[in-house]
Motif scaffolding. Sequence first.
Motif, PDB file in Angstrom:
ATOM      1  N   GLU A  23       0.819  -1.208   0.000  1.00  0.00           N
ATOM      2  CA  GLU A  23       0.000   0.000   0.000  1.00  0.00           C
ATOM      3  C   GLU A  23       0.855   1.261   0.000  1.00  0.00           C
ATOM      4  N   GLU A  72      -4.953   7.426  -1.470  1.00  0.00           N
ATOM      5  CA  GLU A  72      -4.462   7.234  -0.105  1.00  0.00           C
ATOM      6  C   GLU A  72      -4.126   5.766   0.145  1.00  0.00           C
ATOM      7  N   ARG A  73      -3.250   5.578   1.096  1.00  0.00           N
ATOM      8  CA  ARG A  73      -2.794   4.239   1.464  1.00  0.00           C
ATOM      9  C   ARG A  73      -3.967   3.337   1.846  1.00  0.00           C
ATOM     10  N   GLU A  74      -4.950   3.867   2.577  1.00  0.00           N
ATOM     11  CA  GLU A  74      -6.083   3.043   3.019  1.00  0.00           C
ATOM     12  C   GLU A  74      -6.903   2.541   1.827  1.00  0.00           C
ATOM     13  N   GLY A 117      -4.966  -0.068   0.283  1.00  0.00           N
ATOM     14  CA  GLY A 117      -4.974  -1.224   1.179  1.00  0.00           C
ATOM     15  C   GLY A 117      -6.201  -2.090   0.975  1.00  0.00           C
ATOM     16  N   LEU A 118      -7.347  -1.462   0.790  1.00  0.00           N
ATOM     17  CA  LEU A 118      -8.581  -2.201   0.538  1.00  0.00           C
ATOM     18  C   LEU A 118      -8.462  -3.003  -0.755  1.00  0.00           C
TER      19      LEU A 118
END
Length: 108
Positions: A2, A36-38, A41-42
């Motif tokens: 991520e 974004e990283r999140e 990440g998903l």
Amino acid sequence: MELLLETVALFCLKLAYETEDSSPILRDDLMMSEYEREGFGLLVRRGDVEAIQKKVDECLSLALNSIGVDTVLGRELNRLAVHFSDSQTMEQLDAPLIALKDYLKDIQ
């Protein structure tokens, strides 16, 4: 992974939009909200290679347009982008993603 994805997006947006006389683009800038990283990440947890490639391709297109597709830098970035797009599995994304990050960092 991520963090690598977010970093590639950040470097692309820096190439596309950052100028010498402006404030630097940071990870928490509004223009990074879609990268974004999140969010990455998903996609990583889902194993959605196609969606990851689409998001990264959006950023790479911006960077390529800013440096010029027909320049030496643009041709090399395009070659690395194609290699990334040719990946079929999450495991295959790692090496091309690292190569993209390193190249984008070098040409900043």
